[in-house]
Write a protein that holds these residues in place. Sequence first.
Motif, PDB file in Angstrom:
ATOM      1  N   SER A  33       0.825  -1.204   0.000  1.00  0.00           N
ATOM      2  CA  SER A  33       0.000   0.000   0.000  1.00  0.00           C
ATOM      3  C   SER A  33       0.861   1.255   0.000  1.00  0.00           C
ATOM      4  CB  SER A  33      -0.919  -0.003   1.231  1.00  0.00           C
ATOM      5  OG  SER A  33      -1.708   1.156   1.263  1.00  0.00           O
ATOM      6  N   PHE A  34       1.932   1.246   0.773  1.00  0.00           N
ATOM      7  CA  PHE A  34       2.825   2.402   0.829  1.00  0.00           C
ATOM      8  C   PHE A  34       3.495   2.633  -0.521  1.00  0.00           C
ATOM      9  CE2 PHE A  34       7.142   4.102   1.760  1.00  0.00           C
ATOM     10  CZ  PHE A  34       6.756   5.352   2.220  1.00  0.00           C
ATOM     11  N   ALA A  35       3.986   1.555  -1.145  1.00  0.00           N
ATOM     12  CA  ALA A  35       4.648   1.675  -2.447  1.00  0.00           C
ATOM     13  C   ALA A  35       3.684   2.213  -3.505  1.00  0.00           C
ATOM     14  CB  ALA A  35       5.206   0.312  -2.877  1.00  0.00           C
ATOM     15  N   VAL A  36       2.458   1.701  -3.513  1.00  0.00           N
ATOM     16  CA  VAL A  36       1.462   2.147  -4.491  1.00  0.00           C
ATOM     17  C   VAL A  36       1.127   3.628  -4.278  1.00  0.00           C
ATOM     18  CG1 VAL A  36      -0.938   1.886  -5.238  1.00  0.00           C
ATOM     19  CG2 VAL A  36       0.470  -0.137  -4.856  1.00  0.00           C
ATOM     20  N   SER A  37       0.974   4.030  -3.016  1.00  0.00           N
ATOM     21  CA  SER A  37       0.653   5.430  -2.717  1.00  0.00           C
ATOM     22  C   SER A  37       1.760   6.366  -3.185  1.00  0.00           C
ATOM     23  CB  SER A  37       0.429   5.612  -1.212  1.00  0.00           C
ATOM     24  OG  SER A  37      -0.670   4.853  -0.767  1.00  0.00           O
ATOM     25  N   VAL A  38       3.015   5.979  -2.944  1.00  0.00           N
ATOM     26  CA  VAL A  38       4.155   6.808  -3.348  1.00  0.00           C
ATOM     27  C   VAL A  38       4.215   6.918  -4.876  1.00  0.00           C
ATOM     28  CG1 VAL A  38       6.670   6.948  -3.428  1.00  0.00           C
ATOM     29  CG2 VAL A  38       5.524   6.386  -1.279  1.00  0.00           C
ATOM     30  N   VAL A  39       4.118   5.786  -5.561  1.00  0.00           N
ATOM     31  CA  VAL A  39       4.219   5.779  -7.020  1.00  0.00           C
ATOM     32  C   VAL A  39       3.050   6.541  -7.653  1.00  0.00           C
ATOM     33  CG1 VAL A  39       4.157   4.300  -9.075  1.00  0.00           C
ATOM     34  CG2 VAL A  39       5.612   3.685  -7.136  1.00  0.00           C
ATOM     35  N   ASN A  40       1.894   6.523  -7.011  1.00  0.00           N
ATOM     36  CA  ASN A  40       0.741   7.249  -7.549  1.00  0.00           C
ATOM     37  C   ASN A  40       1.023   8.738  -7.699  1.00  0.00           C
ATOM     38  OD1 ASN A  40      -0.947   5.102  -8.000  1.00  0.00           O
ATOM     39  ND2 ASN A  40      -2.027   5.271  -6.051  1.00  0.00           N
ATOM     40  N   TYR A  41       1.818   9.295  -6.791  1.00  0.00           N
ATOM     41  CA  TYR A  41       2.165  10.712  -6.905  1.00  0.00           C
ATOM     42  C   TYR A  41       3.052  10.960  -8.126  1.00  0.00           C
ATOM     43  CZ  TYR A  41       0.084  11.948  -2.438  1.00  0.00           C
ATOM     44  OH  TYR A  41      -0.806  12.186  -1.433  1.00  0.00           O
TER      45      TYR A  41
END
Length: 365
Positions: A33-41
Motif C-alpha cells: 500500500s505504501f509503495a502504491v501510494s508513493v508511485v501514484n504521486y
Amino acid sequence: MNAILTMSSFIFPIITFPYVSRILQPIGTGKVSFAVSVVNYFSMFAQLGIPTYGIRICAQVRDNRRELTRTAHELLMINGCMSLFSYAAFAVSLFVVPRFQSEKTLFLIVSLTILFNTIGMEWLYKALEQYTYITVRSVVFKFIALIALFTLVHSKSDYVIYGGISIFAASASNILNLINARKYIDFVNVGPYHPKKHLRAVFIFFAMACATTVYTNLDTVMLGLMKTDTDVGYYNAAVRIKTILVSIVTSLGAVLLPRSSYYIEHGEIEEFHRISAKAANFVIVLAIPMMLFFMLYARPGIYLLSGDAYEGAVIPMQIIMPTLFFIGLTNVFGIQMLVPLGGERFVLYSEIAGAVCDLIINWLL
C-alpha cells in the motif's frame, strides 16, 4: 459499461483483500500500500491533466483520422516527456530515501504503472466511446489477476508478487491499448506538431487533479492528526461506502464527456442540452433513493461491509450520505457541461474553494 468498469475496480479488492490480509499480515499489505501510494504521486505528475483533457480534445476531432492522429501524437509527446522526468525523479528518490531503498524491487515493479498509463492512452478510447472494449479488457485482466493471486501468494514473503499482481490487474491491459490503437490512429509522422498549444489546458486539468487530491484526503489527514486512529477507522468505513456509491452515480457523466465535447465542437447545442438534462435526471433518480436508503439502513450496511466493531461509523455515514446527490450534480455541471464548454478554470476555482472551506470548517468543527 462504465458503471460496470468502475464497480469492478472496487469488487476486485473486496474479493482479494480478505485473503491477502490474512496471508501477508499487516506488514506485507502495508508495504504494498505504501509503495502504491508513493508511485501514484509520480504517476500523477507524469499524466498531468491529460486523462481528462485528452478525452475532450480527441472527441472534438474524432471524425478526422489525420487530426485525431496528430492530436494523439502531441499528447503522447507531452505524456512521454513528463514520464521521463517522473522516472528520473523516482530513480533519485529510490537511492536517496532509505525507506524506498529497502524495498527497491517492490517499488520498481509498482513503478511500471507510470509506463503502462503512458502507453495505454485510455483517454483516446474514452474520447471514441469505446466503453465496451475498455470494460471487457479490464474485467478479463482482473479475472486473470484474481487466479494468479490465489495461485502464487501463499506466504508473508510473497508481498512483492502481490504488488506485481495488483499492477497487472490495474494497468497491464494498457499494452493491448497500444496495439489496438492502430484501428483509430496512424503511427506515422503527420506533422507539423504543436504540443505547446495543449500545455495551458493540460496544466489547468493537472491543477484540478491536485486540488481534488487535497480535499479528498485532507479530512482523513486532519482527523488523524487531531483525533485517534480509531476515529479515523470509523470515518473511513463510512467514506469507503460513500465512495463506491458515488462512483455509480457519476458513471454516466464520465461517459457523456466525449459526446458533449463532440456536440459543442459541431455546434449541436440542442443535443448538448438534451444529454445534459438526461445526465441530471440520471443523478436525481439514482442518487436520492440511494442516499435515503443508506441513511435509513446505515447500521446494517456498515455491519455487512465492515463488521459490528464499526458501530461508531453509523452516524458519520448517515451525515455523509447527502454528498451522493451534491457530488452527482457537481459532476454533471462541472465535468460534463463546463469542461466541454471550455470552462475548466471555473471547475478549478470551485475545487480550490472547496479545499479551503474543507480546511477551515474541519478545523472549527
